[in-house]
Design a protein around this motif. Structure first.
Motif, mmCIF file in Angstrom:
data_model
loop_
_atom_site.group_PDB
_atom_site.id
_atom_site.type_symbol
_atom_site.label_atom_id
_atom_site.label_comp_id
_atom_site.label_asym_id
_atom_site.label_seq_id
_atom_site.Cartn_x
_atom_site.Cartn_y
_atom_site.Cartn_z
ATOM 1 N N LYS A 140 0.830 -1.216 0.000
ATOM 2 C CA LYS A 140 0.000 0.000 0.000
ATOM 3 C C LYS A 140 0.859 1.258 0.000
ATOM 4 C CE LYS A 140 -1.066 0.515 4.969
ATOM 5 N NZ LYS A 140 -2.184 0.725 5.919
ATOM 6 N N ILE A 141 2.077 1.178 0.561
ATOM 7 C CA ILE A 141 2.984 2.326 0.482
ATOM 8 C C ILE A 141 3.427 2.541 -0.957
ATOM 9 C CG2 ILE A 141 5.243 3.210 1.166
ATOM 10 C CD1 ILE A 141 4.892 1.959 3.857
ATOM 11 N N ALA A 142 3.772 1.452 -1.652
ATOM 12 C CA ALA A 142 4.177 1.548 -3.056
ATOM 13 C C ALA A 142 3.044 2.110 -3.897
ATOM 14 C CB ALA A 142 4.591 0.181 -3.579
ATOM 15 N N ARG A 143 1.830 1.654 -3.628
ATOM 16 C CA ARG A 143 0.676 2.140 -4.384
ATOM 17 C C ARG A 143 0.448 3.624 -4.135
ATOM 18 N NH1 ARG A 143 -2.557 -1.300 -2.563
ATOM 19 N NH2 ARG A 143 -3.696 -0.082 -1.002
ATOM 20 N N ALA A 144 0.547 4.052 -2.879
ATOM 21 C CA ALA A 144 0.336 5.467 -2.547
ATOM 22 C C ALA A 144 1.423 6.345 -3.160
ATOM 23 C CB ALA A 144 0.312 5.643 -1.034
ATOM 24 N N ILE A 145 2.652 5.852 -3.162
ATOM 25 C CA ILE A 145 3.758 6.614 -3.752
ATOM 26 C C ILE A 145 3.565 6.745 -5.259
ATOM 27 C CG2 ILE A 145 6.227 6.519 -4.269
ATOM 28 C CD1 ILE A 145 6.623 5.277 -1.482
ATOM 29 N N ALA A 146 3.207 5.648 -5.909
ATOM 30 C CA ALA A 146 2.991 5.691 -7.360
ATOM 31 C C ALA A 146 1.879 6.666 -7.728
ATOM 32 C CB ALA A 146 2.664 4.292 -7.872
ATOM 33 N N MET A 147 0.768 6.642 -6.982
ATOM 34 C CA MET A 147 -0.350 7.544 -7.259
ATOM 35 C C MET A 147 0.062 9.001 -7.081
ATOM 36 S SD MET A 147 -3.577 5.517 -5.525
ATOM 37 C CE MET A 147 -4.661 6.929 -5.784
ATOM 38 N N ALA A 148 0.812 9.274 -5.992
ATOM 39 C CA ALA A 148 1.228 10.651 -5.720
ATOM 40 C C ALA A 148 2.202 11.153 -6.780
ATOM 41 C CB ALA A 148 1.859 10.729 -4.328
ATOM 42 N N ILE A 149 3.137 10.306 -7.203
ATOM 43 C CA ILE A 149 4.107 10.730 -8.215
ATOM 44 C C ILE A 149 3.414 10.966 -9.555
ATOM 45 C CG2 ILE A 149 6.162 10.023 -9.508
ATOM 46 C CD1 ILE A 149 7.082 8.511 -7.050
ATOM 47 N N CYS A 150 2.509 10.075 -9.916
ATOM 48 C CA CYS A 150 1.776 10.243 -11.181
ATOM 49 C C CYS A 150 0.936 11.518 -11.165
ATOM 50 C CB CYS A 150 0.875 9.031 -11.426
ATOM 51 S SG CYS A 150 1.778 7.525 -11.864
ATOM 52 N N TYR A 161 3.518 -4.326 -12.586
ATOM 53 C CA TYR A 161 2.994 -3.209 -13.366
ATOM 54 C C TYR A 161 1.486 -3.349 -13.581
ATOM 55 C CZ TYR A 161 1.949 -0.485 -17.603
ATOM 56 O OH TYR A 161 1.378 0.360 -18.519
ATOM 57 N N ASP A 162 1.057 -4.533 -13.971
ATOM 58 C CA ASP A 162 -0.368 -4.759 -14.226
ATOM 59 C C ASP A 162 -1.192 -4.611 -12.952
ATOM 60 O OD1 ASP A 162 0.095 -5.208 -16.903
ATOM 61 O OD2 ASP A 162 0.243 -7.397 -16.695
ATOM 62 N N MET A 163 -0.692 -5.155 -11.845
ATOM 63 C CA MET A 163 -1.424 -5.062 -10.579
ATOM 64 C C MET A 163 -1.531 -3.620 -10.116
ATOM 65 S SD MET A 163 0.042 -8.368 -8.475
ATOM 66 C CE MET A 163 -0.910 -7.917 -7.021
ATOM 67 N N LEU A 164 -0.439 -2.885 -10.228
ATOM 68 C CA LEU A 164 -0.442 -1.501 -9.771
ATOM 69 C C LEU A 164 -1.312 -0.629 -10.670
ATOM 70 C CD1 LEU A 164 0.773 0.172 -7.504
ATOM 71 C CD2 LEU A 164 2.706 0.695 -8.979
ATOM 72 N N LYS A 165 -1.252 -0.871 -11.961
ATOM 73 C CA LYS A 165 -2.036 -0.060 -12.894
ATOM 74 C C LYS A 165 -3.528 -0.254 -12.658
ATOM 75 C CE LYS A 165 -2.270 1.305 -17.740
ATOM 76 N NZ LYS A 165 -1.682 1.129 -19.089
ATOM 77 N N SER A 166 -3.925 -1.474 -12.281
ATOM 78 C CA SER A 166 -5.351 -1.739 -12.030
ATOM 79 C C SER A 166 -5.854 -1.069 -10.762
ATOM 80 C CB SER A 166 -5.579 -3.252 -11.936
ATOM 81 O OG SER A 166 -4.923 -3.793 -10.802
ATOM 82 N N ASN A 209 -6.820 8.335 -14.916
ATOM 83 C CA ASN A 209 -6.188 9.602 -15.289
ATOM 84 C C ASN A 209 -4.755 9.721 -14.773
ATOM 85 O OD1 ASN A 209 -7.063 9.767 -12.610
ATOM 86 N ND2 ASN A 209 -7.316 11.994 -12.705
ATOM 87 N N ARG A 210 -4.391 8.876 -13.793
ATOM 88 C CA ARG A 210 -3.023 8.887 -13.285
ATOM 89 C C ARG A 210 -2.208 7.719 -13.849
ATOM 90 N NH1 ARG A 210 -3.997 10.280 -6.822
ATOM 91 N NH2 ARG A 210 -5.220 12.191 -7.144
ATOM 92 N N ALA A 211 -2.906 6.644 -14.177
ATOM 93 C CA ALA A 211 -2.219 5.450 -14.670
ATOM 94 C C ALA A 211 -1.498 5.693 -15.991
ATOM 95 C CB ALA A 211 -3.211 4.305 -14.824
ATOM 96 N N ASN A 212 -1.861 6.762 -16.688
ATOM 97 C CA ASN A 212 -1.199 7.082 -17.957
ATOM 98 C C ASN A 212 0.297 7.379 -17.771
ATOM 99 O OD1 ASN A 212 -3.599 6.794 -19.371
ATOM 100 N ND2 ASN A 212 -4.157 8.953 -19.087
ATOM 101 N N TYR A 213 0.660 7.758 -16.539
ATOM 102 C CA TYR A 213 2.068 8.084 -16.281
ATOM 103 C C TYR A 213 2.883 6.842 -15.903
ATOM 104 C CZ TYR A 213 0.876 13.023 -16.453
ATOM 105 O OH TYR A 213 0.446 14.269 -16.870
ATOM 106 N N LEU A 214 2.207 5.690 -15.789
ATOM 107 C CA LEU A 214 2.921 4.446 -15.553
ATOM 108 C C LEU A 214 3.465 3.902 -16.876
ATOM 109 C CD1 LEU A 214 0.778 2.365 -13.007
ATOM 110 C CD2 LEU A 214 3.047 3.332 -12.651
ATOM 111 N N LYS A 215 4.683 3.402 -16.844
ATOM 112 C CA LYS A 215 5.298 2.893 -18.069
ATOM 113 C C LYS A 215 6.058 1.610 -17.773
ATOM 114 C CE LYS A 215 8.675 4.131 -21.661
ATOM 115 N NZ LYS A 215 9.641 5.170 -22.110
#
Length: 607
Positions: free
Chosen positions: A449-459, A473-478, A483-489
């Motif tokens: 959940k920390i990784a998820r929160a960090i990814a959302m905040a950075i995006c 990548y797939d789990m986190l993107k889901s 509107n934020r997942a577009n910044y995941l690569k």
């Protein structure tokens, strides 16, 4: 007034540091030479006692130090509620200097007095003479010498009341040598008599400075005159707080005779013996890490605990067998968490409790239930005692173990104590560590959940988050809004220099480009294998100056630095937040950060 220390203030071997023990080399060399040239039969009783007695004295003193720190943290019989800080620990690092000094003088005395070599194991008449001479001349001379030291012409309140200079120890040794030299002169000295007398001095000295009352009332009721022959820790503590009372060495009768006994001595003894229970506002629940981490606790070796765990000295490996034994005993008999520290922040009281289990045990599938039982017991104990918040540190709150603490919230929905896993503040600290001009980051953290929160905040900042593991990548993107997942690569080629990592091995670190900044989100530090990269600390902050009784490092963190997970529990109690922070629930990141700054916690790095 001159403030420069005199020539006899410091110990002669002070510059040797931890190598000071080489001063006893002549004793060992002399013994080895005698054995090699004349055989073991040439080693007499007195000589054979010199080095073993020093070792036993060191062990004896260390036991008292550990017992004192432990009881001061948990005991209701604490006498003086005064914190210990790092500067005091640094001053007291040489507590065994006087033992080395005594050992050298015993060796010189052995060489200078041939009659000592015929000393028997034990003589009762010599022990009686030693006791009488100590009660008479030694106690009398010490009383007046000690009283003179505290005269306004000689005494400066700036001096620490427990740390004595080399010259003062020379006087003390001269006094304590009187009974020993007298029995040698009379011909009734014995090896065990000398050792027993020195052990008595060590025992009484340590007891007088342990800061918790342990002398039971029934002893004085059974034999009332004993109050004149043995002091108590509370009696001697008044000398260190009032300075010009209770001057006696170990036997208070001279304070009674010369009317220098503090009038509150009996009252303090009774109140300390009765004690008062203390309920902390916050408890941080941690555990042992490696085998040698036991020595890093406040109740372990003070000089080791006052430095980051990663800087443990080489000689700690010599204590590995004892560390292994303590682990086995903790595994078998450790049935509950124990108190390892007690700290204060203004009026707020806090404690740290440790689960008697080690890192490797948390990885054993068959140990999970018993570990969760220990954590549950600690939570329920805190709840019964009226603790407001309990924070789960290190591996006590992993998803695999108990769902980040959710197991206990579901099992006990009416808990009064709030359970905090610290994820909100940990996320905030990581985000504030990322340089402000960052355009891309590499995320190698799993899907916590920390990784998820960090990814959302950075995006949400418009910063691209790059991952190279498709499943993660797939789990986190889901789990991230579209509107934020577009910044995941997903990419294995486009690797930036900012790496946010959890568990990462040496081979993966070598894949990072030169100049990479590793920002960990784990509570455990990374193994540094790259000299051309920068490794930031695990999520942590500097604590405010108002936080007292801080004299050990929290695991591998620097002095007066505390993990974000620990701080999060403190903030929860300070702010009076009523929600649990466990399971999938997380405190608002900005709210947690603002509260930390407002209460005086400071970041380790500036983004």
């Amino acid at each position: 007034m001159a403030t420069r220390p005199g020539p006899l203030t410091k110990w002669p071997w002070q510059r040797l540091g931890n190598f000071k023990y080489v001063v006893m080399a002549p004793v060992m060399v002399h013994g080895m030479h005698r054995v090699m040239t004349k055989g073991w039969g040439d080693i007499d009783l007195a000589y054979s006692f010199i080095l073993p007695s020093l070792l036993l004295r060191m062990i004896h003193n260390q036991v008292w130090i550990s017992l004192s720190r432990y009881q001061t943290a948990r005991s209701k019989h604490r006498i003086v509620d005064r914190g210990i800080e790092f500067d005091q620990v640094d001053r007291e690092r040489g507590w065994d200097d006087q033992i080395l000094f005594n050992g050298l003088l015993f060796y010189v005395g052995y060489l200078a007095m041939p009659s000592v070599r015929r000393m028997p194991m034990w003589r009762t008449d010599g022990a009686v003479v030693t006791a009488l001479v100590h009660a008479g001349p030694v106690e009398f001379l010490y009383y007046w010498f000690h009283r003179a030291l505290h005269h306004h012409f000689l005494y400066s309140p700036r001096l620490h009341p427990v740390i004595h200079p080399f010259a003062e120890h020379m006087v003390y040794f001269t006094l304590f040598a009187i009974p020993i030299l007298l029995t040698i002169y009379m011909g009734n000295a014995s090896a065990m008599g000398v050792v027993a007398y020195i052990a008595y001095i060590d025992f009484m000295n340590n007891m007088g400075h342990c800061n918790f009352e342990l002398v039971p009332r029934w002893i004085f009721q059974f034999f009332p005159p004993l109050k004149y022959l043995i002091y108590t820790p509370s009696f001697h503590s008044l000398h260190h707080t009032q300075f010009r009372t209770n001057y006696s060495l170990f036997m208070p009768f001279y304070d009674y005779i010369y009317n220098t006994m503090d009038k509150s001595s009996d009252e303090l003894y009774e109140s300390s013996l009765k004690g008062t229970e203390e309920t902390p506002d916050h408890v941080h629940l941690t555990h042992m890490t490696t085998l040698q981490s036991a020595y890093h606790l406040r109740t372990g070796i003070a000089s080791i605990a006052s430095k980051p765990y990663s800087h443990s000295p080489w000689y700690m490996w010599m204590l590995w067998p004892l560390a292994w034994l303590s682990m086995v005993l903790a595994w078998i008999y450790g049935s509950s968490a124990f108190v390892v520290e007690r700290i204060k922040l203004n009026k707020m009281k806090m404690q740290t409790w440790a689960i008697p289990r080690y890192n490797f045990q948390y990885g054993l599938t068959w140990e999970r239930e018993s570990i969760n039982d220990l954590i549950e017991k600690a939570i329920l104990d805190a709840d019964v005692r009226g603790v407001k918040v309990i924070s789960l540190g290190l591996l006590n709150q992993t998803k695999q173990l108990n769902g980040n603490g959710e197991l206990f919230r579901q099992k006990y929905p009416k808990l009064g104590v709030r359970i905090v896993d610290g994820s909100g503040l940990a996320t905030a600290v990581v985000l504030k560590s990322i340089p402000s001009d960052t355009k891309k980051v590499f995320l190698h953290t799993g899907t916590s959940k920390i990784a998820r929160a960090i990814a959302m905040a950075i995006c949400s900042r418009g910063v691209q988050v790059i991952m190279n593991e498709k499943m993660e990548y797939d789990m986190l993107k889901s789990q991230i809004p579209e509107n934020r997942a577009n910044y995941l690569k997903l990419s294995s080629d486009d690797i930036p220099q900012i790496w946010i990592v959890d568990n990462i091995d040496e081979n993966e670190q070598r894949m990072a480009p030169k100049g990479t900044i590793f920002i960990p989100i784990s509570q455990f530090p990374l193994k540094k294998v790259r000299k051309d990269c920068t490794y930031l600390s695990t999520p942590a902050m500097r604590i405010p100056e108002e936080m007292k009784n801080i004299h050990s490092c929290e695991n591998w963190l620097l002095r007066r630095v505390m993990s974000a997970w620990h701080i999060a529990g403190i903030l929860h109690a300070l702010e009076g937040w009523n929600m649990h922070e466990c399971g999938d629930d997380m405190m608002d990141v900005e709210k947690s950060w603002s509260a930390a700054i407002r209460h005086g916690f400071l970041p380790l790095t500036k983004a």
